[in-house]
Scaffold this active site. Structure first.
Site: not given
Ligand SMILES: NC(=O)c1ccc[n+]([C@@H]2O[C@H](COP(=O)([O-])OP(=O)(O)OC[C@H]3O[C@@H](n4cnc5c(N)ncnc54)[C@H](O)[C@@H]3O)[C@@H](O)[C@H]2O)c1
Length: 248
Positions: A139, A152
């Protein structure tokens, strides 16, 4: 042509689902690894409707035994794993001084230990086959900080550092390991965060040079680049995908 297999964690939602969909459209077979099996099965259906190949496996990345058993399930489906995308993640946004140890532990277990567990279980398979691509989702919070996301940010900073060291150790095995650092992205996770931080999306849209949040497709494109042959000489790198919000 060899059809590679990609193990994508957290592919039952948001960015992970889009990564799985895009890689499947480029002829990879996809293991959709998640704790949310309903979401994982939905991703598999989307891929199959578009003539791709995919299977869902239960995988709790916080637990090494669960990861090992998910890897075994994957091998039963497709016999190999060539690409690992460490995408599963979670956050709770709150001021650091109001946050509690249970939350810290959960954040570190999912975002950092999860990637350590999958690398431990899957890199030996890549070493054996002499081919491997790993893309870790970090991130921009890791690179520039983000108020309300102290632990985080620390976990994601760990992901960036893990990527660099593993990239050095794995280069002799012809395994590339890189990192994608998304900026604020329109996903269920972001909507959850935004729901108790009214006005966040609007404020970010004003601050981002491209004047919009990232869509999951924007992040998936960067992952596909790192997985591609064109990135064969690129390793240990972190690519921010943030519409210009961060320029490092
Ligand atoms: N959305 C944002 O603004 C953003 C910004 C920077 C980084 N990210 C990163 O991108 C990635 C995806 O995030 P997203 O926004 O699509 O989130 P999201 O919540 O839509 O999807 C995350 C997925 O991870 C799964 N998950 C959670 N805990 C888990 C575990 N213990 N084992 C296996 N799966 C698990 C959830 O069930 C879900 O399907 C993450 O690593 C997040 O930190 C997101």
């Amino acid at each position: 042509m060899v059809q590679h297999v990609a193990f994508v964690t957290g592919a039952g939602s948001g960015i992970g689902r889009e990564i799985a969909r895009l890689l499947a459209s480029r002829s990879l077979k996809i293991i959709v690894a998640d704790i949310n099996m309903a979401g994982a099965e939905e991703t598999v259906s989307i891929i199959k409707e578009n003539n791709g190949e995919a299977a869902a496996v239960y995988c709790d990345v916080t637990n090494l035994e669960s990861v090992k058993s998910a890897v075994q399930d994957s091998l039963n489906y497709y016999q190999q794993i060539d690409v690992l995308v460490n995408n599963a993640g979670w956050d709770k946004v709150e001021p650091f001084l109001k946050s509690e140890p249970d939350t810290w532990k959960r954040i570190i277990d999912i975002n950092l230990m999860g990637q350590i567990h999958t690398c431990k279980a899957i890199l030996p398979l890549m070493i054996e086959s002499g081919y491997g691509k790993v893309v870790n989702i970090a991130s921009d919070a890791a690179r520039v900080g983000s108020s309300g996301e102290a632990v985080y940010s620390a976990a994601k900073g760990g992901v960036v550092a893990l990527t660099k060291t593993l990239a050095r150790e794995m280069a002799r095995h012809k395994i590339n390991i890189n990192c994608v650092a998304p900026g604020p992205s329109n996903t269920p996770l972001f909507q959850e965060i935004g729901s108790y931080n009214e006005g966040l999306a609007g404020a970010l849209e004003k601050a981002i040079p491209f004047r919009r949040l990232a869509q999951p497709e924007d992040i998936a494109g960067a992952v596909a680049y790192f997985v591609s042959d064109e990135a064969g000489y690129v390793t240990g790198q972190t690519l921010s995908v943030s519409g210009g919000l961060t320029m490092l």
